[in-house]
Scaffold this motif. Structure first.
Motif, PDB file in Angstrom:
ATOM      1  N   LYS A  84       0.835  -1.205   0.000  1.00  0.00           N
ATOM      2  CA  LYS A  84       0.000   0.000   0.000  1.00  0.00           C
ATOM      3  C   LYS A  84       0.863   1.245   0.000  1.00  0.00           C
ATOM      4  O   LYS A  84       0.470   2.290  -0.484  1.00  0.00           O
ATOM      5  CB  LYS A  84      -0.899  -0.007   1.222  1.00  0.00           C
ATOM      6  CG  LYS A  84      -1.941  -1.100   1.164  1.00  0.00           C
ATOM      7  CD  LYS A  84      -2.842  -1.052   2.372  1.00  0.00           C
ATOM      8  CE  LYS A  84      -3.675  -2.311   2.456  1.00  0.00           C
ATOM      9  NZ  LYS A  84      -4.409  -2.413   3.717  1.00  0.00           N
ATOM     10  N   LYS A  85       2.026   1.127   0.572  1.00  0.00           N
ATOM     11  CA  LYS A  85       2.912   2.283   0.608  1.00  0.00           C
ATOM     12  C   LYS A  85       3.532   2.533  -0.761  1.00  0.00           C
ATOM     13  O   LYS A  85       3.884   3.652  -1.086  1.00  0.00           O
ATOM     14  CB  LYS A  85       4.007   2.035   1.641  1.00  0.00           C
ATOM     15  CG  LYS A  85       4.615   3.291   2.215  1.00  0.00           C
ATOM     16  CD  LYS A  85       5.473   2.986   3.422  1.00  0.00           C
ATOM     17  CE  LYS A  85       6.186   4.237   3.918  1.00  0.00           C
ATOM     18  NZ  LYS A  85       6.972   4.020   5.119  1.00  0.00           N
ATOM     19  N   MET A  86       3.672   1.486  -1.550  1.00  0.00           N
ATOM     20  CA  MET A  86       4.383   1.620  -2.825  1.00  0.00           C
ATOM     21  C   MET A  86       3.446   1.825  -3.992  1.00  0.00           C
ATOM     22  O   MET A  86       3.881   2.237  -5.062  1.00  0.00           O
ATOM     23  CB  MET A  86       5.234   0.355  -3.035  1.00  0.00           C
ATOM     24  CG  MET A  86       6.283   0.467  -4.120  1.00  0.00           C
ATOM     25  SD  MET A  86       7.420   1.825  -3.834  1.00  0.00           S
ATOM     26  CE  MET A  86       7.949   2.162  -5.509  1.00  0.00           C
ATOM     27  N   VAL A  87       2.173   1.525  -3.832  1.00  0.00           N
ATOM     28  CA  VAL A  87       1.315   1.550  -5.017  1.00  0.00           C
ATOM     29  C   VAL A  87       1.200   2.968  -5.576  1.00  0.00           C
ATOM     30  O   VAL A  87       1.148   3.151  -6.797  1.00  0.00           O
ATOM     31  CB  VAL A  87      -0.060   0.918  -4.696  1.00  0.00           C
ATOM     32  CG1 VAL A  87      -0.871   1.756  -3.756  1.00  0.00           C
ATOM     33  CG2 VAL A  87      -0.843   0.660  -5.957  1.00  0.00           C
ATOM     34  N   GLY A  88       1.237   3.954  -4.721  1.00  0.00           N
ATOM     35  CA  GLY A  88       1.197   5.342  -5.198  1.00  0.00           C
ATOM     36  C   GLY A  88       2.342   5.674  -6.135  1.00  0.00           C
ATOM     37  O   GLY A  88       2.122   6.092  -7.278  1.00  0.00           O
ATOM     38  N   PRO A  89       3.574   5.457  -5.691  1.00  0.00           N
ATOM     39  CA  PRO A  89       4.697   5.696  -6.601  1.00  0.00           C
ATOM     40  C   PRO A  89       4.612   4.891  -7.897  1.00  0.00           C
ATOM     41  O   PRO A  89       5.014   5.391  -8.955  1.00  0.00           O
ATOM     42  CB  PRO A  89       5.908   5.285  -5.773  1.00  0.00           C
ATOM     43  CG  PRO A  89       5.502   5.537  -4.369  1.00  0.00           C
ATOM     44  CD  PRO A  89       4.036   5.290  -4.300  1.00  0.00           C
ATOM     45  N   VAL A 149       1.883   3.948  -9.517  1.00  0.00           N
ATOM     46  CA  VAL A 149       0.907   4.594 -10.401  1.00  0.00           C
ATOM     47  C   VAL A 149       1.505   5.863 -10.996  1.00  0.00           C
ATOM     48  O   VAL A 149       1.347   6.156 -12.180  1.00  0.00           O
ATOM     49  CB  VAL A 149      -0.389   4.903  -9.630  1.00  0.00           C
ATOM     50  CG1 VAL A 149      -1.337   5.710 -10.483  1.00  0.00           C
ATOM     51  CG2 VAL A 149      -1.053   3.621  -9.190  1.00  0.00           C
ATOM     52  N   ARG A 150       2.243   6.581 -10.187  1.00  0.00           N
ATOM     53  CA  ARG A 150       2.891   7.782 -10.700  1.00  0.00           C
ATOM     54  C   ARG A 150       3.883   7.459 -11.804  1.00  0.00           C
ATOM     55  O   ARG A 150       3.924   8.130 -12.832  1.00  0.00           O
ATOM     56  CB  ARG A 150       3.670   8.458  -9.576  1.00  0.00           C
ATOM     57  CG  ARG A 150       2.837   9.349  -8.737  1.00  0.00           C
ATOM     58  CD  ARG A 150       3.760  10.217  -7.953  1.00  0.00           C
ATOM     59  NE  ARG A 150       3.071  10.808  -6.824  1.00  0.00           N
ATOM     60  CZ  ARG A 150       3.577  11.794  -6.112  1.00  0.00           C
ATOM     61  NH1 ARG A 150       4.750  12.265  -6.403  1.00  0.00           N
ATOM     62  NH2 ARG A 150       2.905  12.297  -5.110  1.00  0.00           N
TER      63      ARG A 150
END
Ligand code: SF4
Lengths: 218, 606
Positions: A94-99, A101-102
């Motif tokens: 969950k911490k990495m999914v943002g980066p 997607v970016r």
């Protein structure tokens, strides 16, 4: 390539049978697309982006034994701007999914996503974890899923397109381009992929739906 | 350059130390009398004092491990510390401190052992114990704002099914139910509508930046200080690791590692699993050294179970562990050079060797990388007769070899030859020398204080290797030296790996004839079972992984599942000293320093 592939049924000048394998008659725009697809399929630049254990096998694929440069894939670039293939090689948290997607959003079109290994496909062995996302395809559209934990580089795992080409027998294009040919609009995965602009040759008035390339017809 | 550490003394130093503590702090220190437990329990108010005594007067100057255990039924958290003696070697002294479950609070030991820094932050993050006096007590693996402390026994994850495996819905009938169907939300992660990943900024970032000492931009042409983020996607961080740097021009003023991007909840899952089910998970800790991880876990559980491992199994274990060490060190060196700019060329050579060893692993264990090979009491299978043809049946070009002949050639010819060649090419290389000498120095006293382990510790002039200092398996039967270098810079960390590979080959060459001699002997002690019976108690099994001390702290309460399953991860703790090593160097050196520590994110974040 079989000339039937490209011949238009309403073409007033069919190719005589004895010339079939030697002559290609095609509309210019179709032919350009074919060449364009072909060359792109053979120079896929993956992103140099390792997530977890699978990344080690991804790197091993670049080694001498498995040698991904056979497929024109040896150039791995860390910058998303220079890549057309995002290999999600490992557990997505969950911490990495943002980066991630970016990174995907920063890649230039046309772009493909390969989900490598059980974790990226659906959570894998760590699925029950409180910080683990059960599959990257909930966040970005995935074109090719490769099973395994980790997929061995040898079993044509993510040297997929060699296998694909043999099985399909007629279509020399890599699985990626099959999954999402240029300008074909909605993607193969449940319409998850919106229409995306891709550089096209030919008449701009022809919409994406009317477009026919050898890959698009399958 | 090698050095034999002093021999281990015969008197029991632990019992002596405990007696001294009991005498000095009557009332505040007491024996841990629970069945199967060792060490002492220390009154929380006296913890810092006792810890200082343990470090300075009793000589246990190296904090190997600090972790929290949730004793839900008894209503308290227990913080377990294991302190070892660098000089004398031997097993660690374990001391514990307790705090009530609500308002959990303990004094911080960062002042005594700076190496406790990350471990206490982890205990705060996952267990919710507040440490008074900790300089930077923020979440380390999860993000700021995360609800709850997940390793508490009463905390339930979104895909929670049952307390312990095997889940009754799936065993013994074998029904498959997807976790999504059990969870009312269907997923374990949801974002509010309109959530934009681009615009999102972590709540922790301002707090991180605030501590980084940025001053107001100066006037004129002077360079101002600025904050630079490296990672989580950065080719030099070997995975998803982020460093926040404060730069003055190009010089590093401050560095803070930010991790947790690969936090896969290993420990929570591990406490739901049965003992044996955890074995494949250990493969995925430090995914280059899966065989050695297996061994570490097996040692910890075997210590509790008290099974005997037959000789041939021990030999195979040592064989696997040392081959793994070779693979890991070549890989570390290859990728250190990659970071220094020799892009991919040394790594390609490394991978060639690795493939051969992985062929052997694959033929033996069935998998290249995730071997899942060790069992409690032995190993999963004996060495196969042939290699190659079995695995790659349909590959016509692949020849098959007799295993022992393959191994012999590997150990006696190929590996030494490769190492010589690699040494010739790299050790005196001018660019390597200028880039690495004098960079990222970690003095010996700091290395010990920061609880550094493995090559990082030994390159700083501390000859501490668990294979000698606290021998496990059958390492005391082999003749080898502990590699040590004295400058503590990147170059020495680079060289110490070469030395260790030589020693590994030396061990392997002693293993080989004994393997031949023990052909056909049993490889498993005790009875094979799906569920092992583990008597109640605690065990801290120490093991020298290629990257340093990888140990497991396991608490059993007699059920088929471990009550606590903690991983003392080297990569994680070695990072404690990172900012110390980097300060004053240039940005480009950070890459080299990080490469020389040799971290694997699977183990850092677990
Ligand atoms: S699929 Fe397996 S090997 Fe790949 S990242 Fe997940 S756990 Fe690791």
């Amino acid at each position: 390539m079989d000339s039937d592939e490209i011949r238009d049924p309403y073409d007033p000048n069919p190719v005589p049978p004895d010339l079939r394998n030697n002559v290609v008659l095609a509309r210019m725009e179709d032919l350009v697309d074919v060449i364009y697809d072909w060359s792109r399929a053979r120079s896929v630049w993956p992103m140099f982006f390792g997530l977890a254990c699978c990344a080690i096998e991804m790197i091993a694929t670049g080694g001498a034994r498995y040698d991904q440069s056979r497929f024109g894939m040896e150039i791995m670039r860390p910058s998303p701007r220079q890549c057309d293939l995002l290999i999600v090689s490992g557990t997505v948290t969950k911490k990495m999914v943002g980066p991630i997607v970016r990174l995907y959003n920063q890649m230039a079109e046309p772009k493909y996503v390969l989900s490598m290994g059980a974790c990226a496909n659906g959570g894998g062995p760590f699925k029950e974890g409180y910080n683990v996302v059960d599959g990257i395809d909930k966040f970005i559209p995935v074109d090719v899923y490769v099973p395994g934990c980790p997929p061995t580089p040898g079993v044509a795992a993510w040297l997929y397109h060699a296998a694909q080409a043999h099985r399909g027998a007629v279509d020399p294009y890599c699985a990626l381009v099959q999954a999402h040919p240029v300008g074909r609009g909605a993607g193969s995965r449940a319409g998850s992929r919106p229409h995306r602009p891709a550089p096209r040759a030919g008449d701009p008035s022809r919409g994406a739906e009317g477009h026919r390339s050898a890959a698009g017809r399958r | 350059m090698t050095e034999t550490p002093p021999a281990v003394e015969k008197v029991d130093p632990i019992a002596e130390a405990i007696d001294a503590l009991l005498e000095k702090y009557p009332g505040a220190v007491s024996h841990d009398n629970r069945q199967g437990y060792e060490g002492v329990v220390v009154e929380a108010s006296k913890l810092v004092e006792v810890a200082t005594t343990i470090r300075d007067e009793l000589g246990f100057d190296y904090l190997a491990n600090a972790c929290a255990v949730d004793y839900l039924d008894d209503g308290y958290f227990e913080m377990v510390y294991n302190a070892a003696s660098i000089q004398a070697g031997g097993p660690p002294l374990s001391f514990k401190a307790r705090t009530a479950r609500d308002e959990a609070e303990l004094p911080s030991l960062v002042g005594v052992w700076p190496g406790a820094d990350f471990q206490e932050r982890e205990a705060w993050d996952l267990m919710g114990i507040r440490f008074q006096g900790h300089p930077n007590l923020r979440r380390i693996l999860m993000w700021e704002g995360f609800e709850g402390h997940p390793l508490r026994k009463d905390w339930k994850e979104p895909f929670y099914e049952e307390e312990a495996k095997p889940f009754s819905s799936r065993w013994p009938d074998g029904h498959q139910i997807r976790s999504e169907q059990k969870n009312p939300y269907g997923m374990n992660v949801q974002y509010p509508p309109g959530f934009a990943f681009e615009a999102y900024e972590s709540e922790a970032d301002p707090a991180t930046y605030a501590g980084m000492g940025v001053t107001v931009q100066q006037e004129g042409l002077k360079t101002g200080r600025m904050i630079v983020n490296m990672g989580p996607h950065h080719p030099s961080t070997h995975g998803v690791f982020r460093m926040v740097l404060t730069l003055d021009g190009e010089t590093i003023v401050e560095l803070q590692p930010v991790m947790g991007y690969l936090h896969r909840n290993h420990e929570k899952i591990g406490e739901r699993n049965t003992y044996l089910q955890n074995m494949p998970y250990t493969d995925r800790l430090d995914y280059i050294t899966s065989m050695a991880n297996n061994l570490a876990y097996a040692i910890a559980v075997e210590k509790l179970m008290g099974v005997e491992v037959p000789e041939r199994a021990e030999l195979i274990r040592v064989l696997m562990a040392e081959l793994t060490r070779f693979v890991n060190h070549t890989w570390a060196i290859g990728f250190l050079l990659n970071d220094l700019g020799a892009f991919y060329t040394p790594a390609l050579y490394v991978m060639n060797e690795r493939e051969l060893i992985l062929d052997f692993f694959e033929a033996t264990a069935g998998s290249r990388m995730m071997c899942n090979y060790m069992r409690f009491g032995g190993v999963f299978a004996d060495l196969p007769e042939r290699i190659g043809g079995v695995v790659h049946d349909d590959h016509e070009r692949m020849r098959s070899y007799e295993t022992m002949a393959f191994l012999e050639e590997l150990i006696f010819e190929r590996m030494p030859r490769f190492l010589d060649q690699f040494t010739d090419l790299l050790v005196q290389n001018e660019i390597v020398l200028t880039r690495t000498q004098g960079v990222g120095i970690l003095p010996p006293d700091k290395a010990i204080a920061y609880s550094a382990a493995g090559p990082v510790l030994r390159a700083s002039g501390v000859p501490y290797d668990l294979r000698r200092a606290d021998p496990y398996s059958i390492y005391n039967e082999f003749d080898f030296d502990v590699a040590v270098r004295y400058n503590g810079d990147v170059y020495d960390r680079f060289l110490v790996r070469f030395d260790e590979m030589r020693e590994s080959i030396r061990i392997l060459q002693q293993v080989y004839p004994r393997l031949v001699a023990t052909e056909g002997q049993p490889i498993f002690g005790g009875k094979r079972a799906y569920q092992v019976r583990v008597p109640p108690g605690e065990s801290y099994g120490r093991h020298e992984n290629p990257k340093g001390e990888l140990s497991f702290y396991v608490v059993s309460n007699g059920t088929p599942n471990p009550w606590r399953y903690h991983i003392r991860s080297t990569s994680f703790i070695n990072l404690t000293g990172l900012s110390e090593m980097c300060r004053g160097h240039k940005v480009a050196d950070v890459v080299a320093i990080l490469g020389s520590i040799d971290i694997i994110l699977g183990e850092v974040d677990r």
